[in-house]
Design an enzyme around this catalytic site. Structure first.
Site, PDB file in Angstrom:
ATOM      1  N   CYS A   1      -4.889   2.498  -3.570  1.00 32.10           N
ATOM      2  CA  CYS A   1      -3.620   2.993  -3.000  1.00 32.10           C
ATOM      3  C   CYS A   1      -2.478   2.014  -3.232  1.00 32.10           C
ATOM      4  O   CYS A   1      -1.580   1.859  -2.398  1.00 32.10           O
ATOM      5  CB  CYS A   1      -3.754   3.303  -1.502  1.00 32.10           C
ATOM      6  SG  CYS A   1      -4.989   4.544  -1.153  1.00 32.10           S
TER       7      CYS A   1
ATOM      8  N   GLN B   1      -4.449  -5.262   6.880  1.00 28.49           N
ATOM      9  CA  GLN B   1      -5.469  -6.166   6.320  1.00 28.49           C
ATOM     10  C   GLN B   1      -5.392  -7.558   6.949  1.00 28.49           C
ATOM     11  O   GLN B   1      -6.167  -8.438   6.582  1.00 28.49           O
ATOM     12  CB  GLN B   1      -5.298  -6.279   4.797  1.00 28.49           C
ATOM     13  CG  GLN B   1      -5.491  -4.973   4.059  1.00 28.49           C
ATOM     14  CD  GLN B   1      -6.921  -4.452   4.115  1.00 28.49           C
ATOM     15  OE1 GLN B   1      -7.860  -5.185   4.434  1.00 28.49           O
ATOM     16  NE2 GLN B   1      -7.101  -3.179   3.784  1.00 28.49           N
TER      17      GLN B   1
ATOM     18  N   HIS C   1       0.870  -1.177   0.000  1.00 27.26           N
ATOM     19  CA  HIS C   1       0.000   0.000   0.000  1.00 27.26           C
ATOM     20  C   HIS C   1       0.910   1.231   0.000  1.00 27.26           C
ATOM     21  O   HIS C   1       2.035   1.177   0.520  1.00 27.26           O
ATOM     22  CB  HIS C   1      -0.833  -0.058   1.289  1.00 27.26           C
ATOM     23  CG  HIS C   1      -1.872   0.998   1.427  1.00 27.26           C
ATOM     24  ND1 HIS C   1      -1.586   2.284   1.809  1.00 27.26           N
ATOM     25  CD2 HIS C   1      -3.216   0.951   1.255  1.00 27.26           C
ATOM     26  CE1 HIS C   1      -2.706   2.992   1.878  1.00 27.26           C
ATOM     27  NE2 HIS C   1      -3.719   2.208   1.536  1.00 27.26           N
TER      28      HIS C   1
ATOM     29  N   LYS D   1     -10.466  -0.978  10.484  1.00 23.80           N
ATOM     30  CA  LYS D   1     -10.667  -2.164   9.633  1.00 23.80           C
ATOM     31  C   LYS D   1     -10.991  -3.385  10.481  1.00 23.80           C
ATOM     32  O   LYS D   1     -11.199  -4.486   9.955  1.00 23.80           O
ATOM     33  CB  LYS D   1      -9.415  -2.430   8.801  1.00 23.80           C
ATOM     34  CG  LYS D   1      -9.105  -1.294   7.819  1.00 23.80           C
ATOM     35  CD  LYS D   1      -7.902  -1.637   6.975  1.00 23.80           C
ATOM     36  CE  LYS D   1      -7.282  -0.434   6.310  1.00 23.80           C
ATOM     37  NZ  LYS D   1      -8.107   0.199   5.300  1.00 23.80           N
TER      38      LYS D   1
ATOM     39  N   ASP E   1       3.211  -4.438   7.947  1.00 23.32           N
ATOM     40  CA  ASP E   1       1.963  -3.697   7.788  1.00 23.32           C
ATOM     41  C   ASP E   1       0.832  -4.715   7.928  1.00 23.32           C
ATOM     42  O   ASP E   1       0.550  -5.494   7.017  1.00 23.32           O
ATOM     43  CB  ASP E   1       1.942  -3.026   6.399  1.00 23.32           C
ATOM     44  CG  ASP E   1       0.599  -2.375   6.088  1.00 23.32           C
ATOM     45  OD1 ASP E   1      -0.354  -2.539   6.870  1.00 23.32           O
ATOM     46  OD2 ASP E   1       0.507  -1.712   5.034  1.00 23.32           O
TER      47      ASP E   1
HETATM   48  N1  C6P Z   1      -6.351   0.456   2.904  1.00 27.34           N
HETATM   49  C1  C6P Z   1      -8.171   0.068   1.378  1.00 27.34           C
HETATM   50  O1  C6P Z   1      -9.249   0.357   0.862  1.00 27.34           O
HETATM   51  P1  C6P Z   1      -5.126   3.744   7.180  1.00 27.34           P
HETATM   52  O2  C6P Z   1      -5.775   4.526   6.086  1.00 27.34           O
HETATM   53  O3  C6P Z   1      -3.964   4.486   7.811  1.00 27.34           O
HETATM   54  O4  C6P Z   1      -6.102   3.209   8.190  1.00 27.34           O
HETATM   55  O5  C6P Z   1      -4.523   2.417   6.499  1.00 27.34           O
HETATM   56  C2  C6P Z   1      -3.611   2.503   5.439  1.00 27.34           C
HETATM   57  C3  C6P Z   1      -3.343   1.143   4.895  1.00 27.34           C
HETATM   58  C4  C6P Z   1      -2.077   0.589   5.039  1.00 27.34           C
HETATM   59  N2  C6P Z   1      -1.795  -0.644   4.626  1.00 27.34           N
HETATM   60  C5  C6P Z   1      -2.722  -1.419   4.043  1.00 27.34           C
HETATM   61  C6  C6P Z   1      -2.367  -2.811   3.618  1.00 27.34           C
HETATM   62  C7  C6P Z   1      -4.020  -0.927   3.852  1.00 27.34           C
HETATM   63  O6  C6P Z   1      -4.929  -1.692   3.274  1.00 27.34           O
HETATM   64  C8  C6P Z   1      -4.333   0.397   4.272  1.00 27.34           C
HETATM   65  C9  C6P Z   1      -5.686   0.986   4.010  1.00 27.34           C
HETATM   66  C10 C6P Z   1      -7.697   0.857   2.573  1.00 27.34           C
HETATM   67  O7  C6P Z   1      -7.494  -0.872   0.973  1.00 27.34           O
HETATM   68  C11 C6P Z   1      -7.857   2.321   2.359  1.00 27.34           C
HETATM   69  S1  C6P Z   1      -6.746   2.955   1.134  1.00 27.34           S
END
Ligand code: C6P
Length: 421
Positions: free
Chosen positions: A379, A218, A132, A241, A215
């Site tokens: 992203c 997910q 991401h 999430k 990270d």
């Molecule tokens: N992915 C998606 O629709 P935040 O926005 O800080 O809570 O998470 C960022 C982020 C970082 N790593 C991974 C693997 C992610 O999936 C995400 C967030 C969402 O896939 C919003 S872009």
């Protein structure tokens, strides 16, 4: 309705879980909401909503500051949530759980602080082609600041890591060199759903003296994450999430590493003693928690992990896998549909393109039928480039979803394709 046999076997009663999510009663364009955008942000069970509501009604005050009753209650609620999170990810100590604004903030903290601590000109940071943007850009900035080099593990056609395929490196050498200071890798890809072999990679990284950052944005909603078993140094995730509010997240860090890492943000609460000449920092985890935290979010996160525990992680995962299998089989019946991400180990995330149909148009028509999916690059622009697409339609499942809802998605997609081609 089609039976969800695997999940039922493990004790997940989907019809009992659904009423716990009030938002599922909403109508969208006059249709019952089918929420398949759980990877973007998950829905909240009533218990979490009530915990946040109860916090503001009965406890609200600043933490670790006052001598008064409410401040003490707020502090107790926050630290009880920290302990619940510690237990959930099996960290050794509660002070290894740092509260942040989310995965993005956690990864920025990691990249800034590890950059200061570890990176010298010519050193390498190893990431993967399925990261991401939140696990790419902070490392690019850190590399720029310290003259380090960003290296990328390529992704195979199935959406798995090609660990021997780093450009310019002999295939026999694997992804690490003696200059690899940091490995920053997603546990689960948000776009492909691939579960990466993080435990094995962390073990290999250790043999090369490489610090590991995972990270987990997910992964935490779907897998029972045990940070001690994974052996990683840092592990980042977001509350929103995993059934908790937005604006709250975690950076888990091994005590010994967190002690050595310099702070990222600074100000109130992260200090021990301030003079104009020099400041000393607070003990863990507060060294990394500058300013008033998102206390209500922390309380909600604590309740979310308790709820996940009670609902049963294995049963929820089984339900999501049943949905993934059914969706994969049925969607592939649509002419011209291509699934992006066919790894052997996946969570309930399915990205696809359909020949002659733009993902944005498809998403819009699905929405008109009450079905929420995400469309676009998710992203992960470098990953879109890898697969030669400018975006996908992504359905991401939660345990409250049903096989009948998957059938509704497939039927709606077929209707949309007829209109759009
Ligand atoms: N992915 C998606 O629709 P935040 O926005 O800080 O809570 O998470 C960022 C982020 C970082 N790593 C991974 C693997 C992610 O999936 C995400 C967030 C969402 O896939 C919003 S872009």
């Amino acid at each position: 309705m089609i039976m969800n046999t695997t999940a039922e076997h493990l004790g997940l009663d989907v019809e009992r879980i659904r009423p716990q999510f009030p938002i599922l009663n909403e109508l969208v364009h006059g249709r019952p909401l089918v929420y398949f955008d759980n990877a973007a942000s998950g829905q909240k069970p009533l218990r979490v909503i009530e915990a946040v509501d109860g916090y503001y009604r009965r406890i609200n005050a600043n933490v670790h500051r006052g001598v008064h009753t409410l401040s003490n209650l707020a502090t107790e609620a926050q630290e009880a949530a920290r302990e619940a999170v510690r237990d959930h990810i099996n960290a050794k100590h509660a002070h290894e759980v740092v509260f942040t604004a989310g995965t993005t903030a956690s990864l920025n903290l990691a990249a800034y602080s590890l950059g200061q601590l570890l990176l010298k000109p010519g050193d390498e940071v190893l990431i993967t082609g399925m990261e991401h943007h939140a696990n790419i850009v902070p490392w690019q900035l850190a590399c720029e600041r310290h003259g380090a080099v960003l290296k990328v593990v390529p992704v195979t056609e199935q959406g798995e890591l090609d660990l021997a395929g780093i450009p310019g490196q002999a295939r026999t050498d694997g992804p690490f060199t003696d200059r690899t200071k940091v490995l920053a890798i997603s546990h689960v890809s948000n776009t492909l759903g691939t579960i990466n072999p993080v435990k094995e990679l962390v073990a290999e990284a250790k043999r090369h003296g490489t610090t590991t950052v995972v990270d987990g944005a997910q992964a935490v909603p779907h897998l029972s994450v045990d940070v001690q078993d994974l052996g990683c140094d840092l592990y980042a995730f977001s509350g929103h999430k995993m059934y908790a509010p937005t604006g709250i997240g975690v950076l888990y860090g091994r005590e010994e590493l967190l002690e050595r890492m310099p702070p990222w943000q600074s100000g109130g609460e992260m200090i021990d003693r301030v003079t104009f000449e020099k400041t000393t920092y607070a003990k863990l985890p507060f060294k990394f928690e500058a300013g008033t935290p998102h206390i209500a979010g922390i309380v909600g996160l604590g309740e979310a992990v308790r709820w996940m525990h009670d609902a049963g992680m294995a049963a929820m995962a089984a339900q999501e896998l049943a949905l993934l299998e059914h969706a994969t089989k049925e969607l592939l019946q649509i002419d011209g549909l291509r699934i992006i991400g066919t790894a052997a180990k996946k969570v309930g995330v399915i990205s696809f393109t359909i020949e002659g149909v733009h993902h944005y148009d498809l998403g819009t028509l699905l929405d008109q039928q009450g079905i929420a999916v995400r469309t676009g690059h998710h992203c992960t622009q470098p990953l879109m480039d890898r697969f030669g697409v400018n975006g996908t339609t992504r359905a991401s499942f939660a345990p409250f979803n049903t096989l009948a809802e998957v059938d509704a998605l497939v039927a709606a997609a077929r209707r949309a394709v007829k209109l759009l081609r």
